[in-house]
Design a protein around this motif. Structure first.
Motif, PDB file in Angstrom:
ATOM      1  N   LEU A 151      -0.880  -0.571   5.197  1.00 41.57           N
ATOM      2  CA  LEU A 151       0.014  -0.606   4.040  1.00 41.57           C
ATOM      3  C   LEU A 151      -0.826  -0.811   2.787  1.00 41.57           C
ATOM      4  O   LEU A 151      -1.484  -1.844   2.628  1.00 41.57           O
ATOM      5  N   GLU A 152      -0.804   0.174   1.915  1.00 38.96           N
ATOM      6  CA  GLU A 152      -1.527   0.097   0.653  1.00 38.96           C
ATOM      7  C   GLU A 152      -0.576   0.427  -0.488  1.00 38.96           C
ATOM      8  O   GLU A 152       0.496   0.994  -0.281  1.00 38.96           O
ATOM      9  N   GLY A 153      -0.993   0.078  -1.686  1.00 40.09           N
ATOM     10  CA  GLY A 153      -0.190   0.364  -2.867  1.00 40.09           C
ATOM     11  C   GLY A 153      -0.492  -0.638  -3.947  1.00 40.09           C
ATOM     12  O   GLY A 153      -1.175  -1.638  -3.715  1.00 40.09           O
ATOM     13  N   PRO A 154       0.018  -0.422  -5.148  1.00 41.90           N
ATOM     14  CA  PRO A 154      -0.223  -1.350  -6.249  1.00 41.90           C
ATOM     15  C   PRO A 154       0.376  -2.729  -5.959  1.00 41.90           C
ATOM     16  O   PRO A 154       1.225  -2.885  -5.072  1.00 41.90           O
TER      17      PRO A 154
ATOM     18  N   VAL B  17     -10.422  -1.208  -5.011  1.00 40.83           N
ATOM     19  CA  VAL B  17     -10.792  -2.350  -5.853  1.00 40.83           C
ATOM     20  C   VAL B  17     -12.302  -2.491  -6.017  1.00 40.83           C
ATOM     21  O   VAL B  17     -12.790  -2.792  -7.113  1.00 40.83           O
ATOM     22  N   GLU B  18     -13.066  -2.277  -4.939  1.00 39.88           N
ATOM     23  CA  GLU B  18     -14.519  -2.433  -5.062  1.00 39.88           C
ATOM     24  C   GLU B  18     -15.117  -1.357  -5.955  1.00 39.88           C
ATOM     25  O   GLU B  18     -16.108  -1.595  -6.662  1.00 39.88           O
TER      26      GLU B  18
ATOM     27  N   ILE C 241       0.174   4.271   5.057  1.00 38.81           N
ATOM     28  CA  ILE C 241       1.297   4.353   4.119  1.00 38.81           C
ATOM     29  C   ILE C 241       0.849   3.876   2.735  1.00 38.81           C
ATOM     30  O   ILE C 241       0.287   2.782   2.599  1.00 38.81           O
ATOM     31  N   TRP C 242       1.120   4.698   1.741  1.00 38.29           N
ATOM     32  CA  TRP C 242       0.914   4.287   0.356  1.00 38.29           C
ATOM     33  C   TRP C 242       2.282   4.103  -0.287  1.00 38.29           C
ATOM     34  O   TRP C 242       3.078   5.030  -0.380  1.00 38.29           O
ATOM     35  N   LEU C 243       2.567   2.870  -0.713  1.00 43.61           N
ATOM     36  CA  LEU C 243       3.818   2.564  -1.404  1.00 43.61           C
ATOM     37  C   LEU C 243       3.589   2.792  -2.891  1.00 43.61           C
ATOM     38  O   LEU C 243       2.817   2.074  -3.528  1.00 43.61           O
ATOM     39  N   ASP C 244       4.250   3.791  -3.429  1.00 37.90           N
ATOM     40  CA  ASP C 244       3.979   4.217  -4.797  1.00 37.90           C
ATOM     41  C   ASP C 244       5.054   3.708  -5.752  1.00 37.90           C
ATOM     42  O   ASP C 244       6.254   3.902  -5.512  1.00 37.90           O
ATOM     43  N   ILE C 245       4.616   3.045  -6.821  1.00 34.55           N
ATOM     44  CA  ILE C 245       5.541   2.601  -7.867  1.00 34.55           C
ATOM     45  C   ILE C 245       4.954   2.974  -9.227  1.00 34.55           C
ATOM     46  O   ILE C 245       3.751   3.195  -9.352  1.00 34.55           O
TER      47      ILE C 245
ATOM     48  N   TYR D 266      -7.291   2.861 -11.377  1.00 36.52           N
ATOM     49  CA  TYR D 266      -6.826   2.786  -9.990  1.00 36.52           C
ATOM     50  C   TYR D 266      -6.132   4.077  -9.568  1.00 36.52           C
ATOM     51  O   TYR D 266      -6.249   4.501  -8.413  1.00 36.52           O
ATOM     52  N   VAL D 267      -5.412   4.704 -10.480  1.00 38.52           N
ATOM     53  CA  VAL D 267      -4.772   5.987 -10.170  1.00 38.52           C
ATOM     54  C   VAL D 267      -5.836   7.031  -9.847  1.00 38.52           C
ATOM     55  O   VAL D 267      -5.703   7.810  -8.884  1.00 38.52           O
ATOM     56  N   LEU D 268      -6.907   7.062 -10.631  1.00 41.72           N
ATOM     57  CA  LEU D 268      -8.002   8.001 -10.386  1.00 41.72           C
ATOM     58  C   LEU D 268      -8.640   7.749  -9.018  1.00 41.72           C
ATOM     59  O   LEU D 268      -8.887   8.681  -8.246  1.00 41.72           O
ATOM     60  N   ALA D 269      -8.895   6.458  -8.711  1.00 42.88           N
ATOM     61  CA  ALA D 269      -9.493   6.113  -7.419  1.00 42.88           C
ATOM     62  C   ALA D 269      -8.555   6.449  -6.268  1.00 42.88           C
ATOM     63  O   ALA D 269      -8.982   6.950  -5.222  1.00 42.88           O
ATOM     64  N   ARG D 270      -7.265   6.202  -6.461  1.00 39.55           N
ATOM     65  CA  ARG D 270      -6.277   6.527  -5.424  1.00 39.55           C
ATOM     66  C   ARG D 270      -6.231   8.019  -5.143  1.00 39.55           C
ATOM     67  O   ARG D 270      -6.220   8.449  -3.990  1.00 39.55           O
ATOM     68  N   ASP D 271      -6.220   8.817  -6.192  1.00 39.50           N
ATOM     69  CA  ASP D 271      -6.129  10.266  -6.005  1.00 39.50           C
ATOM     70  C   ASP D 271      -7.350  10.811  -5.266  1.00 39.50           C
ATOM     71  O   ASP D 271      -7.220  11.690  -4.397  1.00 39.50           O
ATOM     72  N   GLU D 272      -8.541  10.297  -5.596  1.00 37.66           N
ATOM     73  CA  GLU D 272      -9.732  10.756  -4.874  1.00 37.66           C
ATOM     74  C   GLU D 272      -9.695  10.277  -3.430  1.00 37.66           C
ATOM     75  O   GLU D 272     -10.116  10.986  -2.516  1.00 37.66           O
ATOM     76  N   MET D 273      -9.177   9.066  -3.215  1.00 39.27           N
ATOM     77  CA  MET D 273      -9.030   8.540  -1.856  1.00 39.27           C
ATOM     78  C   MET D 273      -8.129   9.449  -1.026  1.00 39.27           C
ATOM     79  O   MET D 273      -8.439   9.778   0.121  1.00 39.27           O
ATOM     80  N   PHE D 274      -6.998   9.883  -1.607  1.00 35.86           N
ATOM     81  CA  PHE D 274      -6.108  10.806  -0.902  1.00 35.86           C
ATOM     82  C   PHE D 274      -6.854  12.091  -0.532  1.00 35.86           C
ATOM     83  O   PHE D 274      -6.761  12.585   0.603  1.00 35.86           O
ATOM     84  N   THR D 275      -7.589  12.635  -1.475  1.00 33.28           N
ATOM     85  CA  THR D 275      -8.291  13.896  -1.256  1.00 33.28           C
ATOM     86  C   THR D 275      -9.337  13.772  -0.156  1.00 33.28           C
ATOM     87  O   THR D 275      -9.480  14.664   0.698  1.00 33.28           O
ATOM     88  N   ARG D 276     -10.052  12.645  -0.142  1.00 36.69           N
ATOM     89  CA  ARG D 276     -11.191  12.506   0.764  1.00 36.69           C
ATOM     90  C   ARG D 276     -10.824  11.938   2.136  1.00 36.69           C
ATOM     91  O   ARG D 276     -11.596  12.098   3.095  1.00 36.69           O
TER      92      ARG D 276
END
Length: 258
Positions: free
Chosen positions: A40-43, A108-109, A144-148, A184-194
């Motif tokens: 479970l991940e998300g903001p 976060v890191e 699961i990414w909980l998006d808000i 964090y949005v930028l990091a999340r989007d790259e995480m999804f891609t990779r």
């Protein structure tokens, strides 16, 4: 107001039915020695805690393990960074739920510059290999990414601040992370891609409505856990069936002890 109340009641009834189904799935997976790992991940304030509580309320705690993920402690800093997660992989037949996870390395890191670009860039391949190994060993993996939205997060932060019973949930880290929302949005989007692979895709859940998000998560878990799973209960021991074959609906224990 009445319509909103009825809508919440309907959601709770649907959730109760899904909780019952998850209990049956947990029992079947335990019998068939199939383990599960849920990420479970998300903001902050996305609703991870509320979902975990509702899982804990319905499932057998003997087969459920919940792991909140914080910064590594001193001994963990001297180990391979994935070691603390390997140690929390459940035994077959059990479920593990990670409240945040190994994805902290590329979130976060990365954003807070706690890891160098060289370190967090190579983590993508390490994460994919880790997850592939889990699946090869028979674990069901659900990410699961909980998006808000930023507006929803601010509203929930404000509600926590104004409620003395919930103020403890707010931390300086929450405020610091919010200030870097776009990073964090930028990091999340790259995480999804990779890391959203064919065998281990990310499941994006709109969590701006908590009730609907909980339903969506439980529906997703039911869908994923039921794949290739037999729900047929095991045969009862002969001694049990023989005992009840001679028991009428109106008999009591005294009939058998006479």
């Amino acid at each position: 107001m009445s319509g909103k109340k009825n809508s919440r009641q309907d959601a709770e009834q649907q959730l109760a039915a899904l909780q019952h189904q998850l209990v049956l799935l947990q029992q079947a997976m335990s019998r068939q020695q199939r383990g599960a790992v849920v990420v479970l991940e998300g903001p902050d304030a996305a609703g991870k805690g509320g979902i975990i509580r509702r899982l804990g309320w319905c499932l057998d705690p003997r087969w459920l393990h919940v792991w909140p993920t914080n910064a590594p402690n001193e001994p963990e800093r001297t180990q391979h960074w994935l070691q603390r997660f390997w140690q929390r992989v459940p035994q077959q037949g059990h479920w593990a739920v990670f409240d945040r996870s190994w994805y902290g390395r590329v979130l976060v890191e990365r954003v807070e510059q706690l890891a160098t670009p060289e370190v967090w860039l190579r983590a993508y391949d390490q994460i994919n290999a880790f997850e592939q190994t889990l699946q090869q060993e028979g674990f069901v993996l659900v990410k699961i990414w909980l998006d808000i939205s930023a507006e929803t997060q601010l509203k929930r932060f404000t509600e926590r601040y104004q409620d003395p019973a919930k103020q403890w949930k707010l931390t300086a880290e929450d405020i610091r992370n919010r200030a870097r929302w776009e990073d964090y949005v930028l990091a999340r989007d790259e995480m999804f891609t990779r890391t959203s692979t064919r065998h281990a895709p990310w499941q994006l859940i709109d969590a701006n409505d908590k009730d609907q998000a909980r339903l969506a998560v439980f529906q997703l878990l039911q869908q994923e856990f039921s794949k290739n799973l037999s729900m047929t209960p095991p045969l009862l021991p002969a001694a049990v069936t023989t005992f009840f074959a001679g028991t009428s609906p109106h008999s009591d224990a005294s009939d058998h002890n006479a």
